[in-house]
Design an enzyme around this catalytic site. Structure first.
Site, PDB file in Angstrom:
ATOM      1  N   ASP A 104    -125.763 -28.857  -6.273  1.00 51.38           N
ATOM      2  CA  ASP A 104    -127.006 -28.254  -5.792  1.00 51.38           C
ATOM      3  C   ASP A 104    -127.776 -29.308  -5.014  1.00 51.38           C
ATOM      4  O   ASP A 104    -128.313 -30.256  -5.583  1.00 51.38           O
ATOM      5  CB  ASP A 104    -127.825 -27.757  -6.985  1.00 51.38           C
ATOM      6  CG  ASP A 104    -129.020 -26.908  -6.569  1.00 51.38           C
ATOM      7  OD1 ASP A 104    -129.401 -26.960  -5.386  1.00 51.38           O
ATOM      8  OD2 ASP A 104    -129.572 -26.211  -7.444  1.00 51.38           O
ATOM      9  N   HIS A 114    -126.558 -24.138  -5.603  1.00 53.72           N
ATOM     10  CA  HIS A 114    -127.841 -23.589  -6.022  1.00 53.72           C
ATOM     11  C   HIS A 114    -127.689 -22.170  -6.560  1.00 53.72           C
ATOM     12  O   HIS A 114    -127.060 -21.317  -5.930  1.00 53.72           O
ATOM     13  CB  HIS A 114    -128.809 -23.599  -4.843  1.00 53.72           C
ATOM     14  CG  HIS A 114    -130.220 -23.326  -5.217  1.00 53.72           C
ATOM     15  ND1 HIS A 114    -130.911 -24.114  -6.106  1.00 53.72           N
ATOM     16  CD2 HIS A 114    -131.088 -22.342  -4.838  1.00 53.72           C
ATOM     17  CE1 HIS A 114    -132.139 -23.644  -6.253  1.00 53.72           C
ATOM     18  NE2 HIS A 114    -132.261 -22.565  -5.497  1.00 53.72           N
ATOM     19  N   SER A 157    -134.040 -20.963  -9.498  1.00 57.29           N
ATOM     20  CA  SER A 157    -134.828 -21.620  -8.460  1.00 57.29           C
ATOM     21  C   SER A 157    -136.304 -21.601  -8.854  1.00 57.29           C
ATOM     22  O   SER A 157    -136.665 -22.034  -9.948  1.00 57.29           O
ATOM     23  CB  SER A 157    -134.551 -20.962  -7.106  1.00 57.29           C
ATOM     24  OG  SER A 157    -135.044 -21.753  -6.052  1.00 57.29           O
TER      25      SER A 157
END
Length: 600
Positions: free
Chosen positions: A345, A376, A233
């Site tokens: 995602d 994710h 991320s």
């Protein structure tokens, strides 16, 4: 989504195992005293730069049996080259480094694997923007501060020992404006990248670091200067950003679920679009969320500038977003890049990885990509990460740099290919037929479909329910041989509106033999921006507009017996702004089509 919900999601990313163990597996022990290396700082030179770009002499990382008692823990503040908080002094970043004691590795110098994050303190109050607004408006968020906690040392010895056993030092860096670092979170630009770059500079003797008491600490006595970075991320985005600066010494990165273009994270084709799960978030909201340094006033003007310059009212591309796009800078990257991303995602969407990978390959940067069908934060296998770092940080000849460069995993089977999209994939046009049909080739019919916007619905809802009052839907016949897709679908649609502004959402659905529909991929566009990404033009009610919509990349083999469906609608509850319902939209099928990346 509330800031509390984002906190939970980001803490999951923060403790994502980077060395095959959980950061939460043990409480951190008391750190060792900070050692001070004897070697003086050495300024950067042409010779050092050339050496940093040359191939490594083959060696082996000093594998060992280190445990937490065998670690040296160094806590320093590293001087950066920027002044992002505008106080007239260079920003500093808080860094913690663990490494095996010299005797454990025979006195050898070590390469360093680093994690850079704004989430080592979490989290300041950051209410999201209101999204239930007419298009062209933006309402300023407000809310109470959050409770900020320090996680920089949580599990540092556990993770440090795991990397030490592999023959590496391990560093954590608190991004600018967070934790004990000074500066401000500027979200995605070179000012923010400078925090990560400073670590590389320090490990190569190009900048200084001091303890909290002001004692100078040098790394050149134990550091080879070769650095790798990884994370998921935001923690994967910062390595991308650092690599795009071309800093010498950053030799390899493994960005997972990471951003390569902040515009495409918060916008798409002129439209304000949310990351999945975070409706109403924007660059200014994220900056407030990340702003966890003790001084709660100094960054307010900086964040106010972010709020102004991001232009949430129009969604147009501008200089603010151009400065936060890494893709045009792929040629500056000197690190080998191993990308990991999930096709499902919806937060950091797959186009972030696809664009970055394609740009790196065009620029001749050593790059591979690992795709899976996850969401994710889905990791790359740790063995592959270890081999990547071993080769590019120590010169181990393990074959990881050669061979096929793209993997697609479905959780059970992994197949490697020369590149991605998969070889043999080529665009195939599907046309819209009378009666709501969708078929490959031929010509679209003269049919028209009129529907009304209703922002309480999502594309996923329409796929599942076949709602026709608020969307135009075209379904294929049964796919008797299935359909193998690899790449980025695109829709070209001619639309007429009865308003001067509107959202456009296009989705591709899979329909099983029982008639149940599910969302495969979707994309968005602002019909006001068809002439220019930087300046929107109000729609003329009743005048047709040709809108091109890129959907998110996918790699799926649809089974025989399934169907596909094209959905064209206006607003999407989960991703777009949600204006009052009622805008009427007419689709001209004769001037519309779908282009699918079909593997032959």
């Amino acid at each position: 989504m509330t800031s509390r919900s984002r906190t939970l999601a980001l803490l999951v990313a923060l403790v994502l195992p980077l060395a095959g163990v959980s950061a939460a597996a043990a409480r951190p022990a008391a750190p060792s005293p900070d050692p001070v290396d004897a070697m003086a700082d050495v300024p950067a030179s042409t010779a050092e730069r050339a050496e940093a770009l040359s191939p490594l002499h083959p060696s082996r990382p000093p594998r060992n049996d280190a445990d937490q008692r065998d670690l040296v823990v160094t806590r320093v503040f590293v001087t950066t080259s920027v002044d992002s908080d505008r106080d007239g002094r260079p920003d500093v970043v808080r860094v913690v480094v663990t490494r095996p004691r010299p005797g454990v590795v025979g006195g050898r110098r070590l390469a360093t694997v680093a994690q850079v994050s704004p989430y080592f303190s979490c989290c300041a109050g950051a209410p999201n923007h209101d999204v239930d607004v007419p298009l062209g408006q933006a309402r300023r968020p407000s809310g109470a501060p959050g409770r900020i906690k320090d996680y920089l040392l949580t599990g540092i010895r556990t993770d440090g020992a795991a990397w030490a056993r592999k023959g590496y030092a391990y560093a954590r860096v608190a991004s600018l404006g967070s934790n004990g670092s000074t500066g401000c979170p500027t979200i995605g630009d070179d000012l923010e990248a400078a925090g990560a770059v400073a670590l590389v500079d320090w490990l190569n003797g190009r900048t200084t670091a001091r303890t909290a008491s002001g004692r100078l600490v040098r790394a050149r006595g134990w550091s080879t200067g070769n650095v790798g970075m990884t994370g998921a991320s935001y923690d994967g985005t910062l390595p991308n950003m650092a690599a795009a600066t071309g800093v010498a010494g950053l030799r390899a990165i493994v960005p997972l679920s990471a951003i390569s273009s902040w515009y495409h994270y918060y916008r798409q084709a002129g439209l304000v679009v949310a990351p999945g799960g975070y409706q109403g978030e924007d660059a200014d909201v994220l900056a407030r969320f990340d702003y966890t340094r003790r001084d709660r006033r100094i960054c307010r003007p900086v964040i106010a500038d972010l709020e102004r310059d991001q232009d949430r009212a129009t969604g147009d591309h501008n200089d603010f977003w151009a400065a936060r796009d890494l893709v045009p800078r792929a040629g500056d990257v000197r690190a080998a890049v191993l990308i990991g991303h999930g096709f499902n995602d919806t937060n950091v969407k797959p186009d972030q990885a696809a664009r970055w990978y394609a740009a790196l390959r065009r620029a001749g940067v050593p790059a591979k990509i690992w795709w899976d069908q996850g969401s994710h934060g889905t990791p790359v296998p740790q063995r592959l990460v270890d081999r990547w770092f071993d080769h590019f940080l120590y010169g181990v000849r393990n074959g990881v740099a050669g061979g096929k460069r793209a993997a697609v995993s479905d959780g059970g089977t992994t197949r490697w290919y020369r590149s991605w999209p998969r070889p043999g994939s080529s665009p195939r046009t599907w046309t819209l037929r009378a009666g709501g049909g969708l078929a490959p080739g031929g010509r679209s019919s003269a049919a028209r479909r009129t529907f009304t916007d209703d922002a309480s619905l999502s594309a996923a809802d329409v796929c599942a329910s076949r709602e026709r009052e608020h969307a135009a839907i075209f379904r294929s016949a049964v796919l008797r041989r299935g359909l193998d897709l690899s790449g980025t679908p695109r829709a070209d649609v001619r639309l007429t509106f009865d308003a001067t502004a509107a959202n456009v959402t296009v989705a591709l659905c899979q329909v099983d033999p029982a008639g149940r529909g599910s969302l495969l991929t979707q994309g968005f566009a602002d019909p006001q921006n068809v002439g220019s990404p930087t300046r929107g033009t109000p729609l003329v009610p009743g005048r047709p507009v040709d809108v091109r919509v890129e959907l998110q990349p996918l790699d799926r083999a649809l089974p025989p017996g399934a169907r596909i469906a094209l959905v064209v609608m206006s607003s999407d509850r989960d991703f777009t702004l949600r204006p009052p319902a009622g805008t009427r939209v007419t689709l001209a099928a004769a001037h519309s089509s779908l282009r699918l990346p079909v593997v032959r």
